[in-house]
Design a protein around this motif. Structure first.
Motif, PDB file in Angstrom:
ATOM      1  N   LEU A   3      -1.657   9.712  -0.169  1.00 17.94           N
ATOM      2  CA  LEU A   3      -1.936   8.475  -1.407  1.00 17.94           C
ATOM      3  C   LEU A   3      -3.309   7.945  -2.558  1.00 17.94           C
ATOM      4  CD1 LEU A   3       0.375   6.633  -2.686  1.00 17.94           C
ATOM      5  CD2 LEU A   3      -1.070   5.180  -1.049  1.00 17.94           C
ATOM      6  N   LYS A  33       1.827  10.945  -4.195  1.00 19.25           N
ATOM      7  CA  LYS A  33       1.805   9.647  -4.746  1.00 19.25           C
ATOM      8  C   LYS A  33       1.009   9.292  -5.613  1.00 19.25           C
ATOM      9  CE  LYS A  33       4.799   6.121  -3.504  1.00 19.25           C
ATOM     10  NZ  LYS A  33       5.932   6.905  -4.703  1.00 19.25           N
ATOM     11  N   ILE A  35      -0.871   6.154  -7.787  1.00 20.35           N
ATOM     12  CA  ILE A  35      -1.213   4.567  -7.927  1.00 20.35           C
ATOM     13  C   ILE A  35      -2.257   4.266  -9.361  1.00 20.35           C
ATOM     14  CG2 ILE A  35       0.480   4.993  -6.605  1.00 20.35           C
ATOM     15  CD1 ILE A  35      -1.814   3.000  -5.042  1.00 20.35           C
ATOM     16  N   LEU A  60       2.153   5.284 -10.978  1.00 21.40           N
ATOM     17  CA  LEU A  60       2.826   4.293 -10.433  1.00 21.40           C
ATOM     18  C   LEU A  60       1.366   3.166 -10.818  1.00 21.40           C
ATOM     19  CD1 LEU A  60       4.505   1.806  -9.277  1.00 21.40           C
ATOM     20  CD2 LEU A  60       2.987   2.272  -6.804  1.00 21.40           C
ATOM     21  N   THR A 108       2.871  -4.808  -7.736  1.00 24.03           N
ATOM     22  CA  THR A 108       4.017  -4.335  -6.874  1.00 24.03           C
ATOM     23  C   THR A 108       3.769  -4.291  -5.486  1.00 24.03           C
ATOM     24  OG1 THR A 108       5.336  -1.894  -7.664  1.00 24.03           O
ATOM     25  CG2 THR A 108       3.117  -1.674  -7.280  1.00 24.03           C
ATOM     26  N   LYS A 109       4.561  -3.844  -4.948  1.00 26.03           N
ATOM     27  CA  LYS A 109       4.204  -3.673  -3.958  1.00 26.03           C
ATOM     28  C   LYS A 109       5.531  -2.376  -3.052  1.00 26.03           C
ATOM     29  CE  LYS A 109       4.123  -6.919  -0.164  1.00 26.03           C
ATOM     30  NZ  LYS A 109       4.564  -8.143   0.502  1.00 26.03           N
ATOM     31  N   ILE A 110       4.694  -1.859  -2.486  1.00 24.86           N
ATOM     32  CA  ILE A 110       5.475  -0.122  -1.981  1.00 24.86           C
ATOM     33  C   ILE A 110       5.013   0.088  -0.626  1.00 24.86           C
ATOM     34  CG2 ILE A 110       5.431   0.894  -3.762  1.00 24.86           C
ATOM     35  CD1 ILE A 110       3.238   2.414  -3.416  1.00 24.86           C
ATOM     36  N   ASN A 111       5.843   0.829   0.510  1.00 19.61           N
ATOM     37  CA  ASN A 111       5.989   0.836   1.597  1.00 19.61           C
ATOM     38  C   ASN A 111       5.984   2.901   1.479  1.00 19.61           C
ATOM     39  OD1 ASN A 111       7.904   1.636   4.916  1.00 19.61           O
ATOM     40  ND2 ASN A 111       7.442   0.058   4.702  1.00 19.61           N
ATOM     41  N   GLU A 112       5.217   2.730   2.375  1.00 15.76           N
ATOM     42  CA  GLU A 112       4.514   4.332   3.000  1.00 15.76           C
ATOM     43  C   GLU A 112       4.507   4.304   4.078  1.00 15.76           C
ATOM     44  OE1 GLU A 112       5.383   6.898   0.755  1.00 15.76           O
ATOM     45  OE2 GLU A 112       5.611   5.819  -1.184  1.00 15.76           O
ATOM     46  N   GLU A 116       2.445  -0.749   4.971  1.00 18.43           N
ATOM     47  CA  GLU A 116       2.942  -1.634   3.413  1.00 18.43           C
ATOM     48  C   GLU A 116       2.015  -1.932   2.557  1.00 18.43           C
ATOM     49  OE1 GLU A 116       5.895  -3.766   2.290  1.00 18.43           O
ATOM     50  OE2 GLU A 116       7.240  -3.163   3.940  1.00 18.43           O
TER      51      GLU A 116
END
Length: 233
Positions: A3, A33, A35, A60, A108-112, A116
């Motif tokens: 990431l 990804k 961000i 993102l 924002t919050k994402i799970n990868e 978390e």
């Protein structure tokens, strides 16, 4: 899972220097990804191209305080030179790019890979205006991040790289792409590799500062914004 947390970065400071952003995109390894912790626009001469590059890469993003100021056309909290740059930006931003900024959330919050990840521009306590600098006390870290249920917290706003761990939470600020503020003029970004453990790599990339500085002057933005690029402050 890799990431890239290239900033803020967008940076009160942003990624709004297309030459720096392109240098980071070229330098970074292949990642899953990308961000960005806000401030896509507000200081640089090519805000439309920056937004279009971010859209093309499907980055993102969260909204920074400069993005917020451009959207709302409010500069009361900024100094004269910064206010001038923000006013220039909202006058020159294409409608579709302004609409893009409006749709960006402040957090924002994402799970990868089971982790978390929470991202905002300032701090979880104040999404746009509060700053977290290296050297902050453990108490300050706790106060600013309490209530956030996340394994990783990604912040921007300062354009100063940061890596801290508090109460099991990894807090990172990848620094500034277009407007670094840690006395190093090279663009700054981080790559976070997620697996059984979290592995963070911080990179600096040189870019054509002279060309960017000249572009700033050519469009009529304050000369200070061009000069400071050479010194990273």
């Amino acid at each position: 899972m890799e990431l890239n947390v290239a900033k803020e970065a967008v940076t009160r400071w942003d990624v709004d220097a297309l030459n720096a952003l392109e240098a980071v995109f070229e330098d970074m390894p292949e990642v899953d990804k990308i961000i960005c912790a806000g401030d896509l626009v507000g200081f640089g001469p090519r805000p439309n191209e920056v937004i279009e590059a971010m859209k093309k890469k499907n980055v993102l993003c969260v909204q920074g305080n400069h993005d917020h100021a451009v959207i709302n056309k409010k500069v009361g909290s900024f100094d004269e030179e910064t206010a001038k740059a923000i006013k220039w930006t909202w006058k020159n931003l294409k409608k579709e790019n302004l609409n893009y900024l409006k749709k960006i959330r402040k957090k924002t919050k994402i799970n990868e890979e089971g982790y978390e990840i929470f991202m905002t521009h300032g701090t979880p306590r104040n999404h746009l205006k509060e700053s977290l600098f290296p050297g902050a006390s453990k108490r300050a870290l706790v106060n600013m991040t309490q209530g956030v249920k996340a394994d990783i917290i990604v912040l921007g706003h300062t354009h100063v790289p940061l890596e801290q761990t508090i109460q099991g939470k990894l807090i990172v600020n990848p620094g500034g792409v277009g407007q670094p503020r840690d006395r190093n003029p090279d663009a700054s970004y981080m790559v976070l590799k997620l697996g059984d453990e979290k592995e963070l790599t911080h990179s600096r990339v040189s870019y054509d500062i002279d060309t960017t500085a000249q572009e700033i002057k050519n469009v009529g933005l304050p000369e200070k914004l061009a000069i400071r690029l050479h010194f990273g402050w």
